[in-house]
Design a protein around this motif. Structure first.
Motif, PDB file in Angstrom:
ATOM      1  N   THR A   1     132.305  56.519  -9.719  1.00  0.00           N
ATOM      2  CA  THR A   1     133.406  57.840  -9.434  1.00  0.00           C
ATOM      3  C   THR A   1     133.850  58.303 -10.883  1.00  0.00           C
ATOM      4  N   VAL A   2     134.578  59.043 -11.088  1.00  0.00           N
ATOM      5  CA  VAL A   2     135.145  60.213 -12.293  1.00  0.00           C
ATOM      6  C   VAL A   2     136.247  59.880 -12.343  1.00  0.00           C
ATOM      7  N   VAL A   3     137.431  59.370 -12.880  1.00  0.00           N
ATOM      8  CA  VAL A   3     139.326  59.660 -11.970  1.00  0.00           C
ATOM      9  C   VAL A   3     140.015  60.017 -13.707  1.00  0.00           C
ATOM     10  N   ASP A   4     140.363  61.237 -13.422  1.00  0.00           N
ATOM     11  CA  ASP A   4     140.996  61.996 -14.317  1.00  0.00           C
ATOM     12  C   ASP A   4     142.570  60.855 -13.998  1.00  0.00           C
ATOM     13  N   LEU A   5     142.904  59.971 -15.589  1.00  0.00           N
ATOM     14  CA  LEU A   5     143.855  59.475 -15.107  1.00  0.00           C
ATOM     15  C   LEU A   5     145.202  60.480 -16.013  1.00  0.00           C
ATOM     16  N   PRO A   6     146.476  59.921 -14.911  1.00  0.00           N
ATOM     17  CA  PRO A   6     148.091  60.759 -15.364  1.00  0.00           C
ATOM     18  C   PRO A   6     148.414  61.656 -16.909  1.00  0.00           C
ATOM     19  N   ASP A   7     147.429  60.554 -17.762  1.00  0.00           N
ATOM     20  CA  ASP A   7     148.325  60.536 -19.004  1.00  0.00           C
ATOM     21  C   ASP A   7     147.217  61.677 -19.510  1.00  0.00           C
ATOM     22  N   GLY A   8     145.876  62.285 -18.832  1.00  0.00           N
ATOM     23  CA  GLY A   8     144.971  62.627 -18.982  1.00  0.00           C
ATOM     24  C   GLY A   8     143.670  62.258 -19.990  1.00  0.00           C
ATOM     25  N   ARG A   9     143.567  61.303 -19.436  1.00  0.00           N
ATOM     26  CA  ARG A   9     142.301  60.513 -20.215  1.00  0.00           C
ATOM     27  C   ARG A   9     141.432  60.209 -18.817  1.00  0.00           C
ATOM     28  N   VAL A  10     140.339  60.205 -18.515  1.00  0.00           N
ATOM     29  CA  VAL A  10     139.446  60.039 -17.721  1.00  0.00           C
ATOM     30  C   VAL A  10     138.722  58.199 -17.897  1.00  0.00           C
ATOM     31  N   ARG A  11     138.264  58.278 -16.221  1.00  0.00           N
ATOM     32  CA  ARG A  11     138.600  56.592 -16.325  1.00  0.00           C
ATOM     33  C   ARG A  11     136.955  56.937 -15.095  1.00  0.00           C
ATOM     34  N   LEU A  12     135.729  55.878 -15.379  1.00  0.00           N
ATOM     35  CA  LEU A  12     135.081  55.610 -14.596  1.00  0.00           C
ATOM     36  C   LEU A  12     135.113  54.061 -13.643  1.00  0.00           C
ATOM     37  N   GLU A  13     134.533  54.232 -12.656  1.00  0.00           N
ATOM     38  CA  GLU A  13     135.021  53.048 -11.653  1.00  0.00           C
ATOM     39  C   GLU A  13     134.062  53.077 -11.041  1.00  0.00           C
ATOM     40  N   GLU A  14     132.936  52.245 -11.411  1.00  0.00           N
ATOM     41  CA  GLU A  14     131.209  51.129 -11.037  1.00  0.00           C
ATOM     42  C   GLU A  14     131.150  50.551 -10.277  1.00  0.00           C
ATOM     43  N   THR A  15     130.036  50.999  -9.755  1.00  0.00           N
ATOM     44  CA  THR A  15     129.392  49.831  -9.239  1.00  0.00           C
ATOM     45  C   THR A  15     128.178  49.682  -9.778  1.00  0.00           C
ATOM     46  N   TRP A  16     127.514  47.925 -10.187  1.00  0.00           N
ATOM     47  CA  TRP A  16     126.590  48.322 -10.477  1.00  0.00           C
ATOM     48  C   TRP A  16     125.662  46.850 -10.222  1.00  0.00           C
ATOM     49  N   GLU A  17     124.136  47.444 -10.940  1.00  0.00           N
ATOM     50  CA  GLU A  17     123.812  46.197 -10.169  1.00  0.00           C
ATOM     51  C   GLU A  17     122.185  45.724 -10.822  1.00  0.00           C
ATOM     52  N   TRP A  18     121.736  45.167 -11.241  1.00  0.00           N
ATOM     53  CA  TRP A  18     120.723  44.699 -12.879  1.00  0.00           C
ATOM     54  C   TRP A  18     119.296  44.831 -11.991  1.00  0.00           C
ATOM     55  N   GLU A  19     118.324  45.364 -12.099  1.00  0.00           N
ATOM     56  CA  GLU A  19     117.037  45.904 -11.442  1.00  0.00           C
ATOM     57  C   GLU A  19     116.223  44.433 -12.353  1.00  0.00           C
TER      58      GLU A  19
ATOM     59  N   GLN B   1     116.982  41.909 -13.280  1.00  0.00           N
ATOM     60  CA  GLN B   1     117.232  40.251 -13.200  1.00  0.00           C
ATOM     61  C   GLN B   1     118.407  40.090 -12.537  1.00  0.00           C
ATOM     62  N   GLU B   2     118.657  39.265 -12.005  1.00  0.00           N
ATOM     63  CA  GLU B   2     119.959  38.712 -10.852  1.00  0.00           C
ATOM     64  C   GLU B   2     121.148  39.225 -11.222  1.00  0.00           C
ATOM     65  N   GLY B   3     121.690  40.168 -10.226  1.00  0.00           N
ATOM     66  CA  GLY B   3     123.127  39.902 -10.837  1.00  0.00           C
ATOM     67  C   GLY B   3     123.747  41.715 -10.072  1.00  0.00           C
ATOM     68  N   SER B   4     125.057  41.981 -10.004  1.00  0.00           N
ATOM     69  CA  SER B   4     125.685  42.881  -9.421  1.00  0.00           C
ATOM     70  C   SER B   4     127.183  42.850 -10.287  1.00  0.00           C
ATOM     71  N   GLY B   5     127.819  43.623  -9.885  1.00  0.00           N
ATOM     72  CA  GLY B   5     129.659  44.173 -10.034  1.00  0.00           C
ATOM     73  C   GLY B   5     130.204  44.890 -10.040  1.00  0.00           C
ATOM     74  N   THR B   6     131.311  44.817 -10.494  1.00  0.00           N
ATOM     75  CA  THR B   6     131.973  46.814 -10.683  1.00  0.00           C
ATOM     76  C   THR B   6     132.381  46.550 -11.969  1.00  0.00           C
ATOM     77  N   SER B   7     133.175  47.040 -12.373  1.00  0.00           N
ATOM     78  CA  SER B   7     134.483  47.356 -14.162  1.00  0.00           C
ATOM     79  C   SER B   7     134.115  48.726 -13.892  1.00  0.00           C
ATOM     80  N   VAL B   8     135.403  48.775 -15.195  1.00  0.00           N
ATOM     81  CA  VAL B   8     135.450  49.980 -15.367  1.00  0.00           C
ATOM     82  C   VAL B   8     135.406  50.497 -16.892  1.00  0.00           C
TER      83      VAL B   8
END
Length: 113
Positions: free
Chosen positions: A80-98, A100-107
């Motif tokens: 999800t693309v998020v505009d931060l209050p100071d004008g910068r851009v953030r991506l809030e991510e949900t990912w999964e390896w295809e 190998q094993e594993g999944s998670g979230t990151s920013v």
């Protein structure tokens, strides 16, 4: 809709597990007509690429990377693309390896100027 990602450089706000992207990784994004792609490297990643689409503030992409130990890995991510209050851009991510094993979230976000 948040601004275009074209020409932005983003980096993770925290390290992930060893052998994955971390705060030393830099993503150079491109965007055109609903298509997104990026090259990335740094930390344990020698070279990585992502390719996908954008609809509104939602990104859906696949990624593949070569790690310093010579291994490769690939996966799927929805962000999800998020505009931060100071004008910068953030991506809030949900990912999964295809590959190998594993999944998670990151920013990832634009570093402060």
């Amino acid at each position: 809709m948040a601004r275009s990602l074209d020409g932005l450089v983003l980096s993770p706000v925290a390290d992930q597990a060893p052998g994955q992207v971390g705060t030393a990784t830099r993503f150079a994004y491109h965007e055109e007509d609903g298509r997104i792609w990026a090259d990335y490297a740094g930390g344990d990643v020698v070279r990585g690429h992502l390719l996908g689409t954008r609809e509104g503030d939602r990104l859906d992409f696949r990624y593949v990377q070569l790690k310093r130990d010579g291994s490769t890995a690939s996966g799927h991510c929805v962000s999800t693309v998020v505009d931060l209050p100071d004008g910068r851009v953030r991506l809030e991510e949900t990912w999964e390896w295809e590959s190998q094993e594993g999944s998670g979230t990151s920013v990832v976000e634009e570093p402060p100027s």
